[in-house]
Design an enzyme around this catalytic site. Structure first.
Site, PDB file in Angstrom:
ATOM      1  N   SER A 250       0.805  -0.872   0.249  1.00 33.86           N
ATOM      2  CA  SER A 250       0.315  -0.671   0.130  1.00 33.86           C
ATOM      3  C   SER A 250       0.537   1.762  -0.147  1.00 33.86           C
ATOM      4  CB  SER A 250      -0.685  -0.574   1.017  1.00 33.86           C
ATOM      5  OG  SER A 250      -0.028   0.725   2.264  1.00 33.86           O
ATOM      6  N   ASP A 251       0.160   2.041  -0.743  1.00 30.51           N
ATOM      7  CA  ASP A 251       0.991   4.246  -0.329  1.00 30.51           C
ATOM      8  C   ASP A 251       0.669   4.038   1.175  1.00 30.51           C
ATOM      9  OD1 ASP A 251       1.622   5.743  -0.717  1.00 30.51           O
ATOM     10  OD2 ASP A 251       1.070   6.638  -2.387  1.00 30.51           O
ATOM     11  N   TRP A 252       1.966   4.754   1.713  1.00 24.68           N
ATOM     12  CA  TRP A 252       1.913   5.162   3.493  1.00 24.68           C
ATOM     13  C   TRP A 252       0.624   5.490   3.345  1.00 24.68           C
ATOM     14  CZ3 TRP A 252       5.348   2.655   1.054  1.00 24.68           C
ATOM     15  CH2 TRP A 252       6.566   2.504   1.356  1.00 24.68           C
ATOM     16  N   SER A 419       5.233   8.147  -0.899  1.00 24.49           N
ATOM     17  CA  SER A 419       5.192   7.535  -1.400  1.00 24.49           C
ATOM     18  C   SER A 419       4.998   7.209  -2.772  1.00 24.49           C
ATOM     19  CB  SER A 419       4.889   6.558  -0.279  1.00 24.49           C
ATOM     20  OG  SER A 419       5.177   6.404   0.653  1.00 24.49           O
TER      21      SER A 419
END
Length: 419
Positions: A250-252, A419
């Site tokens: 996942s993105d942050w 990110s």
């Protein structure tokens, strides 16, 4: 152009637009063996980040000493190693794409990979093909190679192949429909099937074909469902149609649930909600597995995908340990080598000049030429004076943290991880 000597030195694989020859089957054989050494809790730890600022990198997976696994370091970004000194700020991808030079693209991937490896980073959070560039003022179009999907796919292929040729896991991002920064954590990109396949998915298909080790799903919704919790995007398209065999992270703090594990997500980053110790997965995922809402076979698949990506590029073979810390003294020495030569070559070759054939341009013997825009000057307050480059004053460079800005970083709500 890059000198032939430098090209021969930098390019460890043929500079051609072709699928790399990494062996997923061999990687999965090793991953399956490693899986058999883990307890249920260790499997949960493999798919859950340790938490924000709880390790040296922006994302960290804990080591498992009993299995001889040293853990994973995940670090930004598209133009070089973020939060570290002694590294190169490479030209932005949009500038690299403007060279139309596949050799330079491959060489930049190699050079970036060498610096990420030199710092001990396992997963470099690059390259980017989302945003593809639909909205000119979207905010992050510079991170991608072109708003033409074919051109963007060539950039993805070459940079990924270059990075992974030196043993660094590349991460194709931001998947998918991540076309604007404004309201990126709430908006929905509604994309019909033909547009999806002919435009937005195309460069990511090239990334999968190039055997990229990891994908990062994005903040936005796709057709009203979160991209990191989206069965159509992750299972139907990415792991189904494109046959992607690596892991999806996942993105942050991108939105997901424990059910996201069944819909194709393999790892949550940074684990908790930016340091609040509220883990989306962790104990919640363990409970879901024990209750049967997430199957043990799916958890095993998640873990095998992470290990297979690690084995794919040979990171089990004497890979360097992390040598810097994003949150204090940076450290790790200078790993930039002669990469400034490459950066300078790309900077020159990416400039587009217009030739005034038959006086086509509205110029009549100009005595001077003006360079217009914020990039025409250095930041009056000094290069890299804006915390995390959170401004647009003068030429933008990659972030490099002075110590006196660290307290400011910690005091701010870190909701823009880039990110």
């Amino acid at each position: 152009m890059l000198s032939s000597t430098l090209l021969l030195t930098a390019l460890t694989v043929p500079a051609a637009f072709a699928q790399s020859n990494l062996d997923w089957d061999a990687a999965y054989t090793k991953a399956t063996t490693m899986l058999g050494k883990l307890t249920l809790q260790q499997k949960i730890n493999m798919v859950t980040g340790v938490g924000w600022q709880k390790g040296p990198c922006v994302g960290n997976i804990a080591a498992i000493s009993s299995a001889g696994f040293p853990g994973l370091c995940l670090q930004d970004g598209p133009v070089g190693v973020r939060y570290a000194s002694g590294v190169t700020a490479f030209p932005a991808a949009i500038h690299l794409g403007a060279t139309w030079d596949k050799d330079l693209m491959r060489a930049q991937g190699v050079a970036m990979g060498e610096e990420f490896r030199g710092k001990g980073v396992n997963i470099a959070l690059a390259p980017v093909s989302g945003a593809l560039g639909k909205i000119p003022q979207a905010g992050r179009n510079w991170e991608g190679y072109s708003n033409d999907p074919y051109h963007a796919g060539v950039g993805m292929t070459e940079v990924i192949t270059g990075m992974q040729s030196v043993g660094v896991q590349a991460c194709a991002k931001h998947y998918i429909g991540n076309e604007q920064e404004r309201n990126r954590e709430t908006m929905s990109s509604n994309i019909d099937d033909r547009t999806m396949h002919e435009l937005y998915l195309w460069p990511f298909a090239d990334a999968a074909k190039a055997n990229v080790a990891t994908f990062m799903c994005s903040y936005n919704r796709l057709n009203s469902s979160w991209a990191c919790d989206n069965d159509y995007a992750l299972n139907t398209l990415l792991k189904g149609e494109l046959g992607f065999r690596g892991q999806v992270l996942s993105d942050w703090n991108a939105k997901t649930t424990t059910g996201g594990a069944t819909r194709g997500l393999d790892m949550t980053m940074p684990g908790d909600n930016f340091g609040d110790n509220n883990f989306v997965w962790g104990q919640n995922l363990l409970n879901a597995v024990n209750q049967g809402s997430v199957s043990t076979s799916r958890l095993d698949d998640m873990v095998k995908r992470i290990f297979a990506s690690w084995y794919l590029v040979g990171q089990d073979q004497s890979y360097p340990s992390v040598s810097f810390n994003s949150w204090n003294n940076n450290g790790g020495g200078d790993v930039s080598g002669n990469h400034k030569q490459h950066a300078r070559t790309v900077a020159g070759d990416g400039i587009v000049l217009l030739k005034n054939v038959n006086n086509a341009l509205p110029l009549k013997r100009p005595a001077s030429l003006a360079i217009i825009g914020r990039d025409a000057i250095n930041n009056p307050a000094g290069i890299n004076s804006c915390t995390d480059r959170a401004c647009n004053d003068g030429t933008l460079a990659m972030v490099s943290w002075p110590r006196n800005q660290l307290q400011l970083l910690r005091a701010q709500t870190p909701n823009k991880s880039n990110s």
